[in-house]
Scaffold this motif. Structure first.
Motif, PDB file in Angstrom:
ATOM      1  N   PRO A 607       0.766  -1.136  -0.117  1.00 13.57           N
ATOM      2  CA  PRO A 607      -0.038  -0.108   0.070  1.00 13.57           C
ATOM      3  C   PRO A 607       0.715   1.153  -0.106  1.00 13.57           C
ATOM      4  CG  PRO A 607       0.340  -0.882   2.199  1.00 13.57           C
ATOM      5  CD  PRO A 607       0.908  -1.964   1.199  1.00 13.57           C
ATOM      6  N   VAL A 608       0.233   2.376  -0.342  1.00 13.05           N
ATOM      7  CA  VAL A 608       0.941   3.521  -0.316  1.00 13.05           C
ATOM      8  C   VAL A 608       1.026   4.099   1.120  1.00 13.05           C
ATOM      9  CG1 VAL A 608       0.489   3.974  -2.998  1.00 13.05           C
ATOM     10  CG2 VAL A 608      -0.818   4.789  -0.968  1.00 13.05           C
ATOM     11  N   VAL A 609       2.049   4.869   1.395  1.00 13.77           N
ATOM     12  CA  VAL A 609       2.177   5.521   2.663  1.00 13.77           C
ATOM     13  C   VAL A 609       2.062   7.121   2.510  1.00 13.77           C
ATOM     14  CG1 VAL A 609       2.938   3.580   3.789  1.00 13.77           C
ATOM     15  CG2 VAL A 609       4.473   5.298   2.811  1.00 13.77           C
ATOM     16  N   THR A 610       1.390   7.909   3.477  1.00 12.58           N
ATOM     17  CA  THR A 610       1.653   9.114   3.376  1.00 12.58           C
ATOM     18  C   THR A 610       3.017   9.734   4.264  1.00 12.58           C
ATOM     19  OG1 THR A 610      -0.953   9.532   3.573  1.00 12.58           O
ATOM     20  CG2 THR A 610       0.465  11.076   4.213  1.00 12.58           C
ATOM     21  N   VAL A 611       3.927  10.229   3.403  1.00 11.74           N
ATOM     22  CA  VAL A 611       5.098  10.746   3.852  1.00 11.74           C
ATOM     23  C   VAL A 611       5.564  11.995   3.158  1.00 11.74           C
ATOM     24  CG1 VAL A 611       5.768   8.230   4.426  1.00 11.74           C
ATOM     25  CG2 VAL A 611       6.345   9.142   2.430  1.00 11.74           C
ATOM     26  N   ASP A 612       6.831  12.484   3.680  1.00  9.88           N
ATOM     27  CA  ASP A 612       7.217  13.395   3.033  1.00  9.88           C
ATOM     28  C   ASP A 612       8.379  13.004   2.238  1.00  9.88           C
ATOM     29  OD1 ASP A 612       9.424  15.487   2.156  1.00  9.88           O
ATOM     30  OD2 ASP A 612       8.641  16.912   3.837  1.00  9.88           O
ATOM     31  N   PRO A 613       8.406  12.702   0.811  1.00  9.09           N
ATOM     32  CA  PRO A 613       9.475  11.961   0.139  1.00  9.09           C
ATOM     33  C   PRO A 613      10.878  12.194   0.409  1.00  9.09           C
ATOM     34  CG  PRO A 613       7.377  12.484  -1.081  1.00  9.09           C
ATOM     35  CD  PRO A 613       7.192  13.279   0.077  1.00  9.09           C
ATOM     36  N   ASP A 614      11.066  13.661   0.503  1.00  2.00           N
ATOM     37  CA  ASP A 614      12.513  14.081   0.652  1.00  2.00           C
ATOM     38  C   ASP A 614      12.906  13.813   1.995  1.00  2.00           C
ATOM     39  OD1 ASP A 614      12.451  15.510  -1.939  1.00  2.00           O
ATOM     40  OD2 ASP A 614      11.611  17.368  -1.255  1.00  2.00           O
ATOM     41  N   LYS A 615      12.371  13.897   3.094  1.00  2.00           N
ATOM     42  CA  LYS A 615      12.642  13.443   4.240  1.00  2.00           C
ATOM     43  C   LYS A 615      12.895  12.093   4.518  1.00  2.00           C
ATOM     44  CE  LYS A 615      12.622  17.550   6.255  1.00  2.00           C
ATOM     45  NZ  LYS A 615      12.231  18.438   4.790  1.00  2.00           N
ATOM     46  N   LEU A 616      12.058  11.319   3.828  1.00  2.00           N
ATOM     47  CA  LEU A 616      12.233   9.828   3.867  1.00  2.00           C
ATOM     48  C   LEU A 616      13.452   9.448   2.977  1.00  2.00           C
ATOM     49  CD1 LEU A 616      11.046   7.082   4.991  1.00  2.00           C
ATOM     50  CD2 LEU A 616       9.532   7.034   2.812  1.00  2.00           C
ATOM     51  N   LYS A 617      13.582  10.009   2.032  1.00  2.00           N
ATOM     52  CA  LYS A 617      14.961   9.974   1.354  1.00  2.00           C
ATOM     53  C   LYS A 617      16.499  10.217   2.345  1.00  2.00           C
ATOM     54  CE  LYS A 617      13.671  11.261  -3.291  1.00  2.00           C
ATOM     55  NZ  LYS A 617      13.827  12.299  -4.390  1.00  2.00           N
ATOM     56  N   GLN A 618      16.347  10.895   3.034  1.00  2.00           N
ATOM     57  CA  GLN A 618      17.142  11.365   3.965  1.00  2.00           C
ATOM     58  C   GLN A 618      17.647  10.151   4.977  1.00  2.00           C
ATOM     59  OE1 GLN A 618      16.680  15.228   5.923  1.00  2.00           O
ATOM     60  NE2 GLN A 618      18.392  15.014   7.227  1.00  2.00           N
ATOM     61  N   VAL A 619      16.269   9.731   5.573  1.00  2.00           N
ATOM     62  CA  VAL A 619      16.190   8.632   6.536  1.00  2.00           C
ATOM     63  C   VAL A 619      16.906   7.345   5.589  1.00  2.00           C
ATOM     64  CG1 VAL A 619      14.753   6.891   7.444  1.00  2.00           C
ATOM     65  CG2 VAL A 619      14.004   9.334   7.681  1.00  2.00           C
ATOM     66  N   GLU A 646      -1.479  -2.785  10.515  1.00  2.00           N
ATOM     67  CA  GLU A 646      -1.741  -1.285  10.268  1.00  2.00           C
ATOM     68  C   GLU A 646      -0.367  -0.664   9.871  1.00  2.00           C
ATOM     69  OE1 GLU A 646      -3.763   0.180  13.603  1.00  2.00           O
ATOM     70  OE2 GLU A 646      -5.660  -1.064  13.058  1.00  2.00           O
ATOM     71  N   TYR A 647       0.645  -1.265   9.678  1.00  2.00           N
ATOM     72  CA  TYR A 647       2.011  -0.614   9.324  1.00  2.00           C
ATOM     73  C   TYR A 647       2.470  -1.079   8.227  1.00  2.00           C
ATOM     74  CZ  TYR A 647       2.023   1.352  14.081  1.00  2.00           C
ATOM     75  OH  TYR A 647       1.591   2.070  15.143  1.00  2.00           O
ATOM     76  N   VAL A 648       3.476  -0.446   7.630  1.00  2.00           N
ATOM     77  CA  VAL A 648       4.259  -0.767   6.423  1.00  2.00           C
ATOM     78  C   VAL A 648       5.871  -0.689   7.265  1.00  2.00           C
ATOM     79  CG1 VAL A 648       5.564  -0.151   4.230  1.00  2.00           C
ATOM     80  CG2 VAL A 648       3.008   0.092   4.668  1.00  2.00           C
ATOM     81  N   GLY A 693       5.765   7.416  13.034  1.00  2.00           N
ATOM     82  CA  GLY A 693       6.358   5.898  13.094  1.00  2.00           C
ATOM     83  C   GLY A 693       7.249   5.540  14.244  1.00  2.00           C
ATOM     84  N   THR A 694       8.002   4.589  13.951  1.00  2.00           N
ATOM     85  CA  THR A 694       8.724   4.174  14.960  1.00  2.00           C
ATOM     86  C   THR A 694      10.155   3.469  14.434  1.00  2.00           C
ATOM     87  OG1 THR A 694       8.027   1.890  15.214  1.00  2.00           O
ATOM     88  CG2 THR A 694       6.977   3.432  16.697  1.00  2.00           C
ATOM     89  N   LEU A 695      11.081   3.596  15.194  1.00  2.00           N
ATOM     90  CA  LEU A 695      12.626   3.249  14.694  1.00  2.00           C
ATOM     91  C   LEU A 695      13.256   2.297  15.632  1.00  2.00           C
ATOM     92  CD1 LEU A 695      14.964   3.405  12.577  1.00  2.00           C
ATOM     93  CD2 LEU A 695      15.872   5.436  13.826  1.00  2.00           C
ATOM     94  N   THR A 696      13.469   1.317  15.388  1.00  2.00           N
ATOM     95  CA  THR A 696      13.982   0.053  16.168  1.00  2.00           C
ATOM     96  C   THR A 696      15.276  -0.702  15.355  1.00  2.00           C
ATOM     97  OG1 THR A 696      12.136  -1.374  15.577  1.00  2.00           O
ATOM     98  CG2 THR A 696      11.654   0.028  17.685  1.00  2.00           C
ATOM     99  N   GLN A 714      -2.503   4.650   8.622  1.00  2.00           N
ATOM    100  CA  GLN A 714      -3.581   5.364   9.028  1.00  2.00           C
ATOM    101  C   GLN A 714      -2.971   6.848   9.398  1.00  2.00           C
ATOM    102  OE1 GLN A 714      -6.716   4.307   8.260  1.00  2.00           O
ATOM    103  NE2 GLN A 714      -5.793   2.518   7.843  1.00  2.00           N
ATOM    104  N   PHE A 715      -1.650   7.100   8.961  1.00  2.00           N
ATOM    105  CA  PHE A 715      -1.382   8.515   9.256  1.00  2.00           C
ATOM    106  C   PHE A 715      -2.006   9.385   8.541  1.00  2.00           C
ATOM    107  CE2 PHE A 715       2.309  11.702   8.972  1.00  2.00           C
ATOM    108  CZ  PHE A 715       2.122  12.167  10.250  1.00  2.00           C
ATOM    109  N   GLN A 716      -2.441  10.469   9.346  1.00  2.00           N
ATOM    110  CA  GLN A 716      -2.968  11.667   8.470  1.00  2.00           C
ATOM    111  C   GLN A 716      -1.996  12.640   8.655  1.00  2.00           C
ATOM    112  OE1 GLN A 716      -6.362  11.644   7.704  1.00  2.00           O
ATOM    113  NE2 GLN A 716      -6.274   9.373   8.469  1.00  2.00           N
ATOM    114  N   GLY A 717      -1.053  12.571   7.580  1.00  2.00           N
ATOM    115  CA  GLY A 717      -0.134  13.383   7.293  1.00  2.00           C
ATOM    116  C   GLY A 717      -0.707  14.820   6.706  1.00  2.00           C
TER     117      GLY A 717
END
Length: 722
Positions: A607-619, A646-648, A693-696, A714-717
């Motif tokens: 499924p698609v997720v609601t994110v900031d593509p540039d910030k996710l590229k940085q991650v 409920e997570y990707v 999200g979470t980072l582990t 279900q993140f309402q970005g």
């Protein structure tokens, strides 16, 4: 007249003759005449002997006395017998011929008398032997109750010697409550209303205890019907009476126990007819006991319920052992559930019965249903294990938290849900608790680490309770996933730290940034001029090192700026594989140069997720950079994307050296790399938090590390700062 009575009268007659010779007078002689007449009236043989020869009878009587007394008694006895014969019309013979004949007859009679006397003596011995050695008490009792003769068994029964008994009466030794009945029965014997009677009565033992006896009494009369004495046969039945009393007491205790028991108890014969029910079943079902006796279940219940009960009864009889079943029966407020224990019984005659005890478990069943529903709907995981630490209960919340289905974990050891060192130490902890009963986790709430199916280690609140002593359920754990709470706490701490760092960074950027820029420009100019003025390589290397360190300080200040300034995000639906491919294509040449193989594994239908593509590229870029730096000698960089619930999940794994235990890699300025600043991962986590999200991570020293970014579907970005 019996031989015993004859002997008694003869002894009495001889004693009277002795008394007369000793000076007893005419009254004694008249009494002797009367006894002689009584003896003759009661004994036809004696009367005949008197008619034939008085001397013969005198000799018979003289055999009962000693040699010395015979001569003295002979003359007086002949006079007494002569006087005794007169009332019967006999006269002594007077001719010589008659005397000769009578002497001949006398010899014959003496022989016959001797033989008869021997027989009587033998009979007396047999009687006395039987009397004395009888296993039961035997007594001769006068009509007024005096003991005339008793045997040894009776003495032992009552504890008195023979002499002590002969000095008292049966009434004195009879229990006061039984005296009237005994006296009445004796009177009825004397009145010829009874020929004998038998009853059970109580005697008083010499030492005070009560002795129960079965008594058979008959009355002996003389030839004229006059009462002579009573014969009583007395058998000790104390043990039987005590056993009967104990049985009655036992039955009464059993009745009280069963009637006050909360369980319904019943017994049916092999035809299904009720032969016993206790009070609770009659009270609980609302049907009096008399309505049960002799009836079958088909007469008491509906056909369906009767068949259910009959089937279970037959199962118990067929198994010849106890069985446990649940049964439904109606009561005033509807159907009730009963837990029944049924088992076969066999009486002494071999007849079979089925007995049962049933407990109303309706309230328990309702409570179980309520608890089960609570367990099924609670948001906390509930996990129960048996004595072997194998999982026997795994509720839906546990499935959600750990990622396993119930079928996957049922019967498995609970260590599969634990990371080390908990998994390694679990069995030792349980063994120590079972041995010492000193709890460390039981009864307390602790925050520990757990492992999800995907390997992610996460914090949880754990409360363990001991719920039973059987193997089925031994311990139950109540688990709450506190990942989000811990994340928020850590995020808050990070923000506080980062706020402090930001404040410091702002000052550093202001105070150091401008001079550092000047230094950087000056270093670059110096490096160019030296390249034109001199060929000294060592001098040029020193200048280059100065430039690199200046650049490093500039990069550090840039990272400080990232931490300190509020970032802006623009969220939009995005396909994660597209973001990842763009990053990898940009860095692929560098990875190849360092001997890094790249594997990309994307699940189908992500499924698609609601994110900031540039910030996710940085991650992604930062995590891949860390992974590559952890493999200085080459290795494999694996990027996986999949979704669950409920997570990707985005996983970035390396085959490097791993992260040492005890290192908090998210602490600002904490780094395991020689050239690291310790700010990269805090920045990454800050960006992931901004996406909800979470980072582990999970890591094994020497095998590599996997970072897991969980992004909610279900993140309402929305465009906002972070």
């Amino acid at each position: 007249m019996s031989s015993r009575q004859g002997h008694q009268l003869a002894e009495q007659l001889i004693q009277l003759l002795r008394d007369y010779l000793g000076g007893g007078g005419e009254a004694t002689l008249r009494q002797a005449h009367a006894v002689g007449r009584t003896a003759l009236a009661g004994n036809a043989n004696l009367l005949e002997m008197f008619a034939l020869q008085q001397e013969a009878l005198v000799n018979v009587l003289l055999q009962l006395v000693s040699e010395e007394e015979r001569a003295r008694l002979t003359e007086t006895a002949q006079q007494v017998f002569a006087a005794s014969l007169a009332p019967f019309g006999f006269t002594p013979p007077n001719s010589d011929e008659e005397n000769a004949l009578l002497r001949g007859l006398n010899a014959v009679l003496e022989r016959q008398v001797a033989e008869r006397t021997a027989e009587l003596h033998a009979s007396e011995v047999r009687f006395r032997t039987t009397f004395e050695h009888a296993p039961i008490g035997i007594a001769l009792i006068a009509p007024d109750g005096r003991w005339l003769d008793v045997n040894r068994a009776l003495s032992e029964l009552l504890g008195y010697s023979e002499a002590e008994l002969l000095a008292t009466t049966f009434q004195a030794l009879t229990h006061p409550d039984d005296v009237a009945t005994d006296v009445g029965n004796v009177q009825r014997l004397l009145n010829v209303e009874l020929s004998s009677y038998q009853r059970e009565k109580r005697y008083l033992h010499k030492h005070g205890q009560t002795v129960w006896a079965s008594v058979h009494v008959s009355l002996v009369r003389d030839a004229h019907g006059a009462p002579v004495y009573l014969i009583a046969q007395i058998q000790d039945i104390t043990a039987r009476k005590q056993a009967e009393a104990a049985l009655r007491d036992s039955e009464e205790r059993f009745r009280q126990f069963m009637d006050n028991s909360p369980a319904a108890a019943y017994i049916k014969d092999d035809q299904g007819r009720y032969v016993y029910i206790n009070d609770p079943i009659a009270r609980l079902v609302g049907r009096p006991a008399e309505q049960w006796q002799g009836k079958t279940d088909r007469e008491l219940w509906s056909a369906e319920m009767a068949e259910q009960l009959h089937h279970h009864d037959q199962a118990a009889l067929a198994a010849n052992a106890a069985i446990e079943v649940e049964e439904l029966l109606p009561q005033g407020d509807g159907l009730h559930s009963w837990l029944s224990f049924k088992f076969p019984l066999t009486d002494a005659a071999g007849q079979r019965f089925v007995a049962g005890m049933s407990i109303d478990i309706t309230a328990r069943k309702r409570a179980e249903t309520w608890v089960k529903k609570l367990i099924e709907t609670t948001q906390d995981a509930v996990i129960a294990i048996n004595r072997q630490s194998r999982i026997v209960l795994f509720n839906p919340a546990a499935e959600k938290i750990f990622g396993y289905s119930r079928d996957e974990v049922q019967g498995q050891r609970v260590q599969m849900l634990m990371p080390d060192p908990y998994a390694r130490e679990h069995d030792g902890y349980v063994e120590r608790y079972e041995r010492t009963h000193e709890p460390r986790a039981i009864g307390r709430v602790r925050v520990v680490s757990a492992r999800r199916k995907n390997g992610e280690v996460f914090p949880m609140e754990l409360s363990v309770t001991e719920v039973g002593i059987e193997d089925d359920v031994r311990y139950t754990a109540f688990i709450r996933d506190v990942s989000e709470r811990v994340r928020l706490q850590e995020q808050l701490l990070d923000r506080e730290r980062l706020a402090a760092i930001g404040t410091t960074a702002a000052k550093l950027v202001h105070e150091i940034g401008n001079p550092l820029n000047g230094m950087s420009i000056a270093t670059q100019l110096l490096e160019r001029r030296l390249g034109k003025l001199t060929a000294d390589e060592s001098l040029q290397m020193s200048v280059r090192a100065l430039r690199n360190q200046t650049n490093r300080l500039a990069n550090l200040l840039a990272e400080f700026r990232s931490l300190s300034r509020r970032q802006q995000f623009t969220f939009r639906p995005t396909k994660l594989p597209d973001v990842i491919r763009e990053v990898i294509s940009t860095e692929f040449g560098l990875y190849t140069e360092r001997g890094i193989a790249v594997e990309q594994v994307f699940a189908a239908d992500l499924p698609v997720v609601t994110v900031d593509p540039d910030k996710l590229k940085q991650v992604v870029l930062n995590l891949c950079k860390n992974a590559v730096e952890a493999m200085p000698n080459g290795g494999t960089l694996t990027i996986r994307v999949h979704h669950a619930g409920e997570y990707v999940y985005l996983e970035i794994a390396d085959t490097g050296s791993g992260i040492p235990d005890g290192v908090n890699i998210f602490e600002p300025f904490m780094t395991t790399k020689k050239e690291g600043t310790g700010l990269g991962l805090p920045i990454v986590r800050q960006l992931v938090d901004a996406h909800g999200g979470t980072l582990t991570y999970r890591s094994e020293p020497g095998k590599g590390t996997t970072f897991v970014v969980a992004l909610p579907l279900q993140f309402q970005g929305e465009t906002r700062g972070a």
